[in-house]
Design a protein around this motif. Structure first.
Motif: not given
Length: 457
Positions: A80, A84, A86, A113, A379, A381-382, A385
């Protein structure tokens, strides 16, 4: 023949031995399979995506949390905020089996996340929009004649010198007129006493003892200008000046339940009876209600001015020199102007303080709401993805499941964002309205007090 038989038997033994060994090996294989299954079951049971989410605990909240707030108290995911990563998160997702439900995939993504909202939520719940002004009202610090429970004790010099002529009549006439002007503007709920001293006998040595012992309360009661005027009409200038005795006796005139007392001594001379007015002023000022002694010196010389000033200072009051009726009236006007200025200053400072505190609270409320909204956007957006990774990496290729995962994540984002917006806006409005309320209270109180003294001038 015998040799051949032995060979066959030996072979049989060998064959038999081999069969037993093979059987033992096969019998052991199911045990290893059970062991492998148990290991796999343990690994699944302890998998990170199977663990229950953890939540922060909070105490001393002014109210119960809503369900949305309880959900926002969830502890953050491994990746988080600034943590983050990815690619690292994708590698964690690759560990997921392909038979999970949409809710389980959603939960797994949140474990990676989910943002941390708990501080903002707690601050919004505990948010207090109340504005308290630290400035002290003038009626708590200065001698202003408006407070309920105030007693006004007026001591009038009735010594023979008060019979001296002035342009507007005798000193006594002008003093009486000034006192009546003062009585007329005192608050109706106040109490008043009128004490005279030195009114008996004459200024001769033969009458000194009698005159120096003369101090009497001619009126004591509610603020009634008619009765005070009738009492004043009885006063005729006569003898000596026992200021000390008059001040000492004044404590009898002050009601026991008075909140405070202001003593005004009107005199045209100094102590002539051997008393100690400075000592008496200190003793009177030491009483529980702590009266304040203001001295109005009526046409006094330099020596008398200095002595009367010492008396006033001993009584926590002020000395004012007055040479005429106009000067005495000017004294009262200055008193009221002083109070007008004090209330004006109190109002200005109060309004400034309220404005600053209101602005600070409104900004705090707005910042808390905006922070939750921004975190919910980050949050989602992650999470979005990572949701796309499920099908891209072949973790879960069923469209219905991956699509439902997206919907669940989107619904969470809407709920969290909405909480930040609605609660932040509500809290902002409370700070705004409370600030306006206090601002109006200070504005109107200051105006009313100022106008009250303006009309008394």
């Amino acid at each position: 023949m015998k040799r051949l038989l032995l060979t066959i038997l030996a072979a049989g033994v060998i064959v038999g031995g081999c069969g037993k060994a093979e059987k033992t090996k096969k019998e052991s294989e199911p045990d290893q399979a059970v062991k492998d299954d148990a290991t796999e079951e343990t690994e699944v049971k302890d998998a990170w995506w199977e663990k229950e989410p953890e939540f922060y605990e909070s105490t001393d909240l002014p109210r119960e949390m809503t369900e949305d707030e309880k959900n926002l108290m969830r502890k953050p995911g491994e990746f988080s905020g600034e943590q983050y990563d990815e690619q690292a998160a994708i590698e964690k997702l690759k560990e997921l089996p392909n038979h999970l439900t949409s809710e389980q995939y959603t939960e797994a993504i949140l474990k990676l996340v989910a943002e941390d909202y708990h501080k903002e939520v707690q601050e919004l719940i505990k948010f207090d929009p109340t504005i308290e002004v630290t400035g002290t009202r003038p009626d708590e610090d200065i001698d202003e004649p408006i407070v309920n429970g105030v007693h006004y004790a007026i001591l009038l010099d009735a010594s023979g010198s008060m019979n001296a002529q002035n342009k507007g009549g005798t000193r006594m006439d002008e003093a009486k007129s000034a006192i009546m002007s003062f009585i007329d503007v005192l608050p109706k709920e106040s109490t008043v006493s009128l004490r005279v001293y030195g009114y008996e006998g004459t200024g001769s040595d033969a009458d000194k003892e009698r005159s120096c012992a003369s101090t009497e309360t001619l009126y004591h009661g509610a603020n009634d200008s008619g009765k005070v005027k009738s009492a004043l009409e009885q006063v005729k200038p006569a003898g000596w000046t026992p200021i000390g005795k008059a001040i000492a006796e004044t404590k009898k005139d002050i009601p026991e339940d008075a909140g405070s007392a202001i003593v005004y001594v009107v005199s045209d001379g100094i102590e002539t009876c051997g008393g100690d007015p400075v000592k008496e002023a200190k003793q009177l000022a030491a009483e529980g209600i702590k009266p304040i002694i203001n001295i109005i010196g009526f046409q006094v010389d330099n020596e008398a001015q200095q002595l009367l000033k010492e008396v006033a200072e001993a009584g926590n009051g002020e000395f004012t020199l007055a040479n005429s009726k106009q000067d005495v009236e000017k004294y009262w006007q200055e008193e009221y102007q002083r109070l007008m200025d004090a209330w004006g200053k109190w109002q200005r400072e109060g309004l400034k303080e309220v404005g600053a505190k209101q602005k600070e609270l409104m900004k705090k409320a707005d910042d808390l709401g905006q922070t939750i909204m921004k975190k919910s956007d980050i949050e989602f957006k992650h999470a979005e993805d990572l949701q796309s990774v499920l099908s891209r990496e072949g973790i879960q290729e069923e469209y219905d499941i991956t699509n439902k995962v997206w919907n669940l994540l989107y619904e969470r984002q809407k709920k969290n964002w909405g909480y930040g917006y609605e609660t932040g806006t509500k809290t902002w409005r409370e700070a705004y309205e409370d600030g306006n309320k206090v601002w109006r209270e200070i504005y109107y109180e200051g105006n009313n007090k100022w106008q009250e003294y303006y009309h008394k001038q």
